[in-house]
Design a protein around this motif. Sequence first.
Motif, PDB file in Angstrom:
ATOM      1  N   UNK A  78       0.984  -1.180  -0.097  1.00 19.83           N
ATOM      2  CA  UNK A  78      -0.238  -0.015   0.018  1.00 19.83           C
ATOM      3  C   UNK A  78       0.841   1.406  -0.025  1.00 19.83           C
ATOM      4  N   UNK A  79       1.966   1.111   0.045  1.00 14.90           N
ATOM      5  CA  UNK A  79       2.956   2.206  -0.110  1.00 14.90           C
ATOM      6  C   UNK A  79       2.980   2.765  -1.054  1.00 14.90           C
ATOM      7  N   UNK A  80       4.100   3.905  -1.453  1.00 17.70           N
ATOM      8  CA  UNK A  80       4.222   4.580  -2.712  1.00 17.70           C
ATOM      9  C   UNK A  80       4.971   3.755  -3.793  1.00 17.70           C
ATOM     10  N   UNK A  81       4.324   3.698  -4.830  1.00 20.70           N
ATOM     11  CA  UNK A  81       4.864   2.937  -5.911  1.00 20.70           C
ATOM     12  C   UNK A  81       5.273   4.036  -7.043  1.00 20.70           C
ATOM     13  N   UNK A  82       6.480   3.974  -7.166  1.00 22.64           N
ATOM     14  CA  UNK A  82       6.997   4.973  -8.149  1.00 22.64           C
ATOM     15  C   UNK A  82       7.593   4.566  -9.503  1.00 22.64           C
ATOM     16  N   UNK A  83       7.186   4.985 -10.625  1.00 19.70           N
ATOM     17  CA  UNK A  83       7.735   4.606 -11.844  1.00 19.70           C
ATOM     18  C   UNK A  83       8.756   5.730 -12.162  1.00 19.70           C
ATOM     19  N   UNK A  84      10.112   5.377 -12.446  1.00 17.11           N
ATOM     20  CA  UNK A  84      10.978   6.205 -12.793  1.00 17.11           C
ATOM     21  C   UNK A  84      11.654   5.654 -14.233  1.00 17.11           C
ATOM     22  N   UNK A  85      12.402   6.695 -14.753  1.00 15.68           N
ATOM     23  CA  UNK A  85      12.996   6.307 -15.911  1.00 15.68           C
ATOM     24  C   UNK A  85      12.501   6.886 -17.182  1.00 15.68           C
ATOM     25  N   UNK A  86      12.207   6.111 -18.255  1.00 11.28           N
ATOM     26  CA  UNK A  86      11.801   6.388 -19.644  1.00 11.28           C
ATOM     27  C   UNK A  86      10.227   6.288 -19.479  1.00 11.28           C
ATOM     28  N   UNK A  87       9.718   7.285 -18.827  1.00 10.95           N
ATOM     29  CA  UNK A  87       8.440   7.309 -18.557  1.00 10.95           C
ATOM     30  C   UNK A  87       7.817   8.091 -19.244  1.00 10.95           C
ATOM     31  N   UNK A  88       6.602   7.822 -20.396  1.00 10.59           N
ATOM     32  CA  UNK A  88       6.179   8.885 -21.163  1.00 10.59           C
ATOM     33  C   UNK A  88       4.707   9.043 -20.974  1.00 10.59           C
ATOM     34  N   UNK A  89       4.239  10.083 -21.183  1.00  6.64           N
ATOM     35  CA  UNK A  89       2.923  10.707 -20.976  1.00  6.64           C
ATOM     36  C   UNK A  89       1.776   9.589 -21.410  1.00  6.64           C
ATOM     37  N   UNK A  90       2.050   8.979 -22.694  1.00  6.98           N
ATOM     38  CA  UNK A  90       1.313   8.023 -23.027  1.00  6.98           C
ATOM     39  C   UNK A  90       1.132   6.921 -22.305  1.00  6.98           C
TER      40      UNK A  90
END
Length: 141
Positions: A78-90
């Motif tokens: 249930x904690x923060x789950x962060x996507x990092x790196x080559x993340x695009x708006x789409x």
Amino acid sequence: MVEAIRLRDDEVHEEPAVSLDSFLDQSNATAVRIEAGEDARLLLPYLDRLSLVEIDFPAFGDGRGYSAAQILRESGYAGELRASGDVLLDQVSHMRRCGFDAFAPDSPINPALMKEAISRYDHVYQATSDQRTPIWRLRHG
């Protein structure tokens, strides 16, 4: 990397994330970073003490991070789950559906456009971590 965009109301976790190997070798970290190809299931015994899991996307076409997020959310994280790196708006709306609630992209993303992308579609087709009811279930009960 730009500043993280959080879709959470809780306090920002300031502790830097350690690598998965470092996390498994120590006992006091509350933030961990999973690189592409690492097994998120190794974290399952520790979910209750983690405040942040950062999952790396080395290239926009590498979808392994989606699976890692889904595994963690389905297991009760249930904690923060962060996507990092080559993340695009789409990709943000799909990442959100898998349980990501924070984003640290290599290139800036306009937060207003992100909010619009996440809320663009009223209905979804697949069941996943965000608990939205798929359209087929609405149609057929």
